[in-house]
Design a protein around this motif. Sequence first.
Motif, PDB file in Angstrom:
ATOM      1  N   ALA A   1     -14.790  -8.608  10.968  1.00 13.65           N
ATOM      2  CA  ALA A   1     -15.986  -8.198  10.228  1.00 13.65           C
ATOM      3  C   ALA A   1     -15.898  -8.558   8.750  1.00 13.65           C
ATOM      4  O   ALA A   1     -16.915  -8.697   8.070  1.00 13.65           O
ATOM      5  N   HIS A   2     -14.683  -8.666   8.220  1.00 16.53           N
ATOM      6  CA  HIS A   2     -14.483  -8.924   6.784  1.00 16.53           C
ATOM      7  C   HIS A   2     -13.492 -10.066   6.607  1.00 16.53           C
ATOM      8  O   HIS A   2     -12.360  -9.860   6.163  1.00 16.53           O
ATOM      9  N   PRO A   3     -13.889 -11.282   6.947  1.00 16.93           N
ATOM     10  CA  PRO A   3     -12.933 -12.392   6.868  1.00 16.93           C
ATOM     11  C   PRO A   3     -12.439 -12.656   5.444  1.00 16.93           C
ATOM     12  O   PRO A   3     -11.377 -13.274   5.272  1.00 16.93           O
ATOM     13  N   GLU A   4     -13.166 -12.179   4.456  1.00 20.38           N
ATOM     14  CA  GLU A   4     -12.771 -12.453   3.074  1.00 20.38           C
ATOM     15  C   GLU A   4     -11.658 -11.518   2.590  1.00 20.38           C
ATOM     16  O   GLU A   4     -11.103 -11.721   1.512  1.00 20.38           O
ATOM     17  N   LEU A   5     -11.355 -10.484   3.381  1.00 18.82           N
ATOM     18  CA  LEU A   5     -10.382  -9.483   2.939  1.00 18.82           C
ATOM     19  C   LEU A   5      -9.082  -9.583   3.729  1.00 18.82           C
ATOM     20  O   LEU A   5      -9.066 -10.042   4.868  1.00 18.82           O
TER      21      LEU A   5
ATOM     22  N   ALA B   1      -4.821   8.445   9.004  1.00 18.07           N
ATOM     23  CA  ALA B   1      -4.711   7.016   9.321  1.00 18.07           C
ATOM     24  C   ALA B   1      -5.869   6.307   8.650  1.00 18.07           C
ATOM     25  O   ALA B   1      -6.977   6.843   8.578  1.00 18.07           O
ATOM     26  N   THR B   2      -5.611   5.117   8.149  1.00 22.54           N
ATOM     27  CA  THR B   2      -6.671   4.404   7.448  1.00 22.54           C
ATOM     28  C   THR B   2      -6.529   2.903   7.649  1.00 22.54           C
ATOM     29  O   THR B   2      -5.430   2.404   7.926  1.00 22.54           O
ATOM     30  N   VAL B   3      -7.646   2.215   7.532  1.00 19.06           N
ATOM     31  CA  VAL B   3      -7.653   0.762   7.487  1.00 19.06           C
ATOM     32  C   VAL B   3      -8.288   0.364   6.160  1.00 19.06           C
ATOM     33  O   VAL B   3      -9.389   0.810   5.841  1.00 19.06           O
ATOM     34  N   VAL B   4      -7.544  -0.440   5.409  1.00 15.31           N
ATOM     35  CA  VAL B   4      -7.966  -0.812   4.064  1.00 15.31           C
ATOM     36  C   VAL B   4      -8.093  -2.329   3.984  1.00 15.31           C
ATOM     37  O   VAL B   4      -7.285  -3.059   4.575  1.00 15.31           O
ATOM     38  N   GLY B   5      -9.107  -2.780   3.259  1.00 10.71           N
ATOM     39  CA  GLY B   5      -9.262  -4.207   2.991  1.00 10.71           C
ATOM     40  C   GLY B   5      -8.943  -4.489   1.535  1.00 10.71           C
ATOM     41  O   GLY B   5      -9.402  -3.775   0.647  1.00 10.71           O
ATOM     42  N   VAL B   6      -8.127  -5.513   1.308  1.00 17.13           N
ATOM     43  CA  VAL B   6      -7.763  -5.888  -0.065  1.00 17.13           C
ATOM     44  C   VAL B   6      -8.368  -7.260  -0.358  1.00 17.13           C
ATOM     45  O   VAL B   6      -8.203  -8.206   0.425  1.00 17.13           O
ATOM     46  N   HIS B   7      -9.073  -7.337  -1.483  1.00 18.72           N
ATOM     47  CA  HIS B   7      -9.643  -8.631  -1.865  1.00 18.72           C
ATOM     48  C   HIS B   7      -8.571  -9.458  -2.563  1.00 18.72           C
ATOM     49  O   HIS B   7      -8.037  -9.043  -3.598  1.00 18.72           O
ATOM     50  N   PRO B   8      -8.225 -10.622  -1.996  1.00 16.61           N
ATOM     51  CA  PRO B   8      -7.098 -11.375  -2.555  1.00 16.61           C
ATOM     52  C   PRO B   8      -7.372 -11.908  -3.971  1.00 16.61           C
ATOM     53  O   PRO B   8      -6.438 -12.115  -4.741  1.00 16.61           O
TER      54      PRO B   8
END
Lengths: 161, 766
Positions: free
Chosen positions: B450-454, B627-634
């Motif tokens: 869903a978030h290929p950029e992260l 519990a968590t799922v986090v997205g990091v912007h590179p």
Amino acid sequence: MTDHVIRLAVNDEQIEATVPARLTLADFLRDRLGLTGTHLGCEHGVCGACTVLVDERSVRACITLAVQVDGCSITTVEGLTGPLADRLRAAFSRRHGLQCGFCTPGFLVTATEMIENDSRPKPLTADHVRETLSGNTCRCTGYQGIVQAVLDAEAPDHITG
Amino acid sequence: MTLIGTSVPRREDERLLAGKGSFLADQAQGAYHVVFVRSDIAHGDLRQIDVSAAQEAPGVVGVFTAGQLGLRDNYIALLHEPDPEFVAATAFTMVDQRLAVMADRRVHYVGQIVAAVVASDRYLAEDAAELVNVGYAALPVVVEMEDALDAEAPVLHEHLSSNEAASLSFSFGDPDSARAQAAVTVAETYRIGRHGAVPLECRGVLTRLGHRTGEVDVWTSTQVPHMVRRGICAATGWTTDEVRVHVPDVGGGFGTKANVYPEEILVPLLARLTGRDLVWVEDRQEHLTAAAQGRDQVHHCVLSVDAEGRILALEDDFLVNIGAGSLWVAGIVANTAIHLLGPYRVPAARVGGRGIFTNKAVVAQYRGAGRPEASFVLERSLDAAARRLGLTNVEIRRRNLLTAQDLPYPRPLPYRDGVPIVYDGGDYRACLDAALDLLPVGVVAQEQAAHPELLIGHGVGCYLEATGRGPYESAQLTVTPQGRIEVMTGAASAGQGHETSFAQVAAESLALPMEAVRVLPTDTGSLAHGIGTFASRSAVLAGNAVAQTAAQLVDAGRRRYARATGADPAEVGYREGVFQAPDRDPAGWRELARLGGPGEALEGEPPLRAASMYRCRTVTWTMGVHATVVGVHPGTGIARVLRYAVAHEGGVEINPLVVEGQVLGGVAQGLGGTLYEEFRYGADGGPRSTTFAEYGLPGASEVPEVQIRHLGVPTDNPLGVRGAGESGTIAVAAAVAAAIDAATGCTHVTATPIAPRMVKSALDAA
């Protein structure tokens, strides 16, 4: 300090008052008119607790002067009435969209504008609601119940259980 | 009747949604305003305070300094001392703190009160406050704890010999040989930034003078009205008969309002001095400068594990920056130390902690008060050990979490109340399974799509929290002439829904419908004793106090019925609000109330009332897993929390909707402290986070949907309840940090708030 005479409608009531130029709209509503539902959370225009409608658009009463709304029509949380307001209030309670209730008037006013403003895409999505509510801070609920309540109120037919 | 356990709609909501709440500032009509002149330097001696121009300003009643108010050498008393058993077991020490009601010789932080202006309205009072001219002789400033402990550091409080405010240390097992035998030992320094409660409603105090009674009525936005009354009486010499502290609707507290503040003493004092009703309404800048803050800890932690990842020993040495002081230093240092042991099998430990004075603002018990810091340190250390062993974060926890076979689990230490610690849980590993059921590691793939950029990562964090701290809470139930039951407790509400939850407890205990019960706001004139709302204690202490007192009220009703009817009290039955003995007419509460009236059978008898204090033997423990799922912007290092779940082992839930709300709100605050919020200070001790532009609160777009699973395990108190007010907050930093590490694959987060620039530079270097 210069005093000014202003004439305005507040919750459909015509009012004429003499106010100092520096009196904020929030203090005018709270201290002069006794409409204490408009809350002051930051007094610098960030938290949104003091949001009121000025000619149907949301405005921060803490950084608006009373003299600026001369000739305008103001709606505060006390003036939110009708079917949408009833739905919003019921949904906030059902969804536990409030705890201490201090930020709540601002959220109700912002939500009213969001739902009534025809320029917003409908039906609302959760992401859209979150983005539109991003100018209002709640410290108690984590926003989940608020977002659900706004969605419920906008589309009452979709409520199940 | 099954009111307990039902999500009864909150009674508070109708007035709050109508804009008819009664918050402190809403009640100020007619009162003159107090505005405080505050120190704008962090450390210095007061040379002179020139109030002459301010005195002459329009609308000013007076401008007052400590000397004029008789407040020289007048300090606010500490709010908590640990039990002697705990002191002995942990070598606990604590110095005499001197937090001035109003500074008269020296200031210790920016925002400390040096004078007060009383004027007819707030605009004029603020005009006059700007005319007060304060001269200081600046002294060297200490901001960071490491500097405060330097041998050359200035000692900030004249009556002390160092900048150490409190200390403790304990050990058990054999940590040295455990470390020697360990397959892996991880050592790291962890920092938890200074952030805090920041309720949407700032503080405020209103005083009205009872000119006929001589009483002083004080309304203050507080969680602890009886402690405030004690603080006022101690500072002024007034008796508890003279001052009555009322609690209005409170717009959030979270610990910063579980404190006694100078303003709560000064406004009543100024009211009596000037003969006027007075109000002080804190503004946001004042709040972000002078209200009590939290966290601000540094830990050096060494964790030793065997080749299977089983914990052999935990060693931790920590410092707490309490700024100019903390009335709760004992609680914060002790909480931190005890909670470092976590929900795991820990056979050996060595823990030392100290509270340190600096020139930052004062500190109170912000939501968790040592628990989030301890969780962050222990959980991060486990993640580090897992990485070294090639285990997953989940697996190392699975191997160490206490299970049904281990519990109840005693620890070789007393809690702060002196009672030996025994974790009274059910199965902590089951909680991990439940959290992973809500949010499996496999969700990472979905979110990645869903978030290929992260960069996407999954993290878990566990916590254990002592809840329901004693020693007691009081409740009082009174039958009105109409037979309605009015309830009051010492646990003032700050948004937790006490009007609803305690009404549920009372109604169920009395076998009455909800409509027959009303919960009144706390006031110290109506309720002689109380402690307050903090430390996840209200449901446990006040809830059980209501239940216990309700049983006593039924007994009192039974005796009254027996007196009126001549029945044997032992034969009086009570069923759904009705008393009846064989061959006698039944009577409900309304009939019993009427019996004391003129011409009635018990003419002159006072209203039926019962009051009692519920005492708990010790704390009860709530455990949970986040519990968590986090997205990091590179490109930026900015972390976005995409998914979140909490499974917690609470007790019986009085009102599940309210409990869930506590957890949801707790997570949001945890995210704030983990990613956005920090009270920053310059090297000059000047606060740099005094607006909401600089102190970033999480908004609707930053806080994700949170899934919650409640694993109810009743505990040993009459209602079977455990506290849950802090459960949502404690493990957030640990879980989010782990998820960021998993996302980047190249970081080991050791500090909060987690700085995007740290994440980005690690990514750039990798």
